[in-house]
Design a protein around this motif. Sequence first.
Motif, PDB file in Angstrom:
ATOM      1  N   ASN A  68      38.933  92.705  27.228  1.00 44.68           N
ATOM      2  CA  ASN A  68      39.765  93.866  26.902  1.00 44.68           C
ATOM      3  C   ASN A  68      40.961  94.039  27.826  1.00 44.68           C
ATOM      4  OD1 ASN A  68      38.166  94.794  24.700  1.00 44.68           O
ATOM      5  ND2 ASN A  68      36.672  95.611  26.152  1.00 44.68           N
ATOM      6  N   GLY A  69      41.340  92.976  28.505  1.00 41.86           N
ATOM      7  CA  GLY A  69      42.441  93.064  29.458  1.00 41.86           C
ATOM      8  C   GLY A  69      43.736  93.585  28.863  1.00 41.86           C
ATOM      9  N   ASP A  70      44.081  93.138  27.671  1.00 38.44           N
ATOM     10  CA  ASP A  70      45.331  93.585  27.044  1.00 38.44           C
ATOM     11  C   ASP A  70      45.287  95.087  26.765  1.00 38.44           C
ATOM     12  OD1 ASP A  70      46.302  91.027  27.135  1.00 38.44           O
ATOM     13  OD2 ASP A  70      45.883  90.571  25.022  1.00 38.44           O
ATOM     14  N   VAL A  71      44.144  95.560  26.295  1.00 37.14           N
ATOM     15  CA  VAL A  71      43.983  96.980  26.001  1.00 37.14           C
ATOM     16  C   VAL A  71      44.044  97.800  27.284  1.00 37.14           C
ATOM     17  CG1 VAL A  71      42.413  98.734  25.092  1.00 37.14           C
ATOM     18  CG2 VAL A  71      42.625  96.517  23.932  1.00 37.14           C
TER      19      VAL A  71
ATOM     20  N   MET B 169      45.351  96.956  30.206  1.00 38.72           N
ATOM     21  CA  MET B 169      46.684  96.882  30.802  1.00 38.72           C
ATOM     22  C   MET B 169      47.655  97.812  30.079  1.00 38.72           C
ATOM     23  SD  MET B 169      48.436  95.418  33.272  1.00 38.72           S
ATOM     24  CE  MET B 169      47.752  93.815  33.696  1.00 38.72           C
ATOM     25  N   LYS B 170      47.578  97.840  28.756  1.00 36.47           N
ATOM     26  CA  LYS B 170      48.455  98.716  27.977  1.00 36.47           C
ATOM     27  C   LYS B 170      48.140 100.183  28.246  1.00 36.47           C
ATOM     28  CE  LYS B 170      50.003  99.715  23.253  1.00 36.47           C
ATOM     29  NZ  LYS B 170      49.871  99.334  21.812  1.00 36.47           N
TER      30      LYS B 170
ATOM     31  N   LYS C 111      45.277  90.069  38.443  1.00 36.03           N
ATOM     32  CA  LYS C 111      46.675  89.794  38.117  1.00 36.03           C
ATOM     33  C   LYS C 111      47.110  88.428  38.654  1.00 36.03           C
ATOM     34  CE  LYS C 111      47.550  93.919  39.811  1.00 36.03           C
ATOM     35  NZ  LYS C 111      48.226  95.148  40.284  1.00 36.03           N
TER      36      LYS C 111
END
Length: 204
Positions: A182-185, A187-188, A200
């Motif tokens: 779920n990194g994209d979620v 981060m957003k 990172k």
Amino acid sequence: MLQTRSLIQLRRVPKVTPTLYKISRIHRSFSSQSTDIKPHDHVVSEEEVAKVNEQYRGTIKIKDTQYGRGLFTLRDFERGNFIMTGKAMSTQSEPNSHTIQTGWNLHALMDLPASMINHSCAANVRLKLNSHGAYDFFAAKDIPEGKQIFFDYETTEYEIQNFNCSCGTAECRGELGGFCKNGDVVMKQYGPDMISDYLKTEKP
């Protein structure tokens, strides 16, 4: 998390009681599902809790919740305010149900009261790696007096297995899988300042 708390690396085991669930870091979680809790090592006594509460009197306090223990504010914190320092009591290369991830192959067992912070998919604190092998905690938003302090497991843990969250927030992701899932979620939702520094960097 995490109070005989809590936090994480969560493989499925037979159902345990809410009290046992709240061992060390895993006590931080609002999961209704059984996870990779091993009823061993890090047990927190009432005497230890009382000592820490006295140390942080007027600032934060460990309290009982319906899910076990949690950490609550005793005064208002404004966004960006420093809350406390967590220190590593020990570190290891593999995670367990009590550790928090601080590097690609590094996991720390934090001291009290840091180990009592529960999970939410809408965290109100952010973490920053410190020189004590763990994290400093800062208010990610204004936190009024009397509110529980939460951080988001997926901002520190690269991989989480079989952990169903029921934090009840609008942002609840349901099943947590870690930053790898779920990194994209994450981060957003939070931006890079909320994400552990090692996440990172390029994975070895």
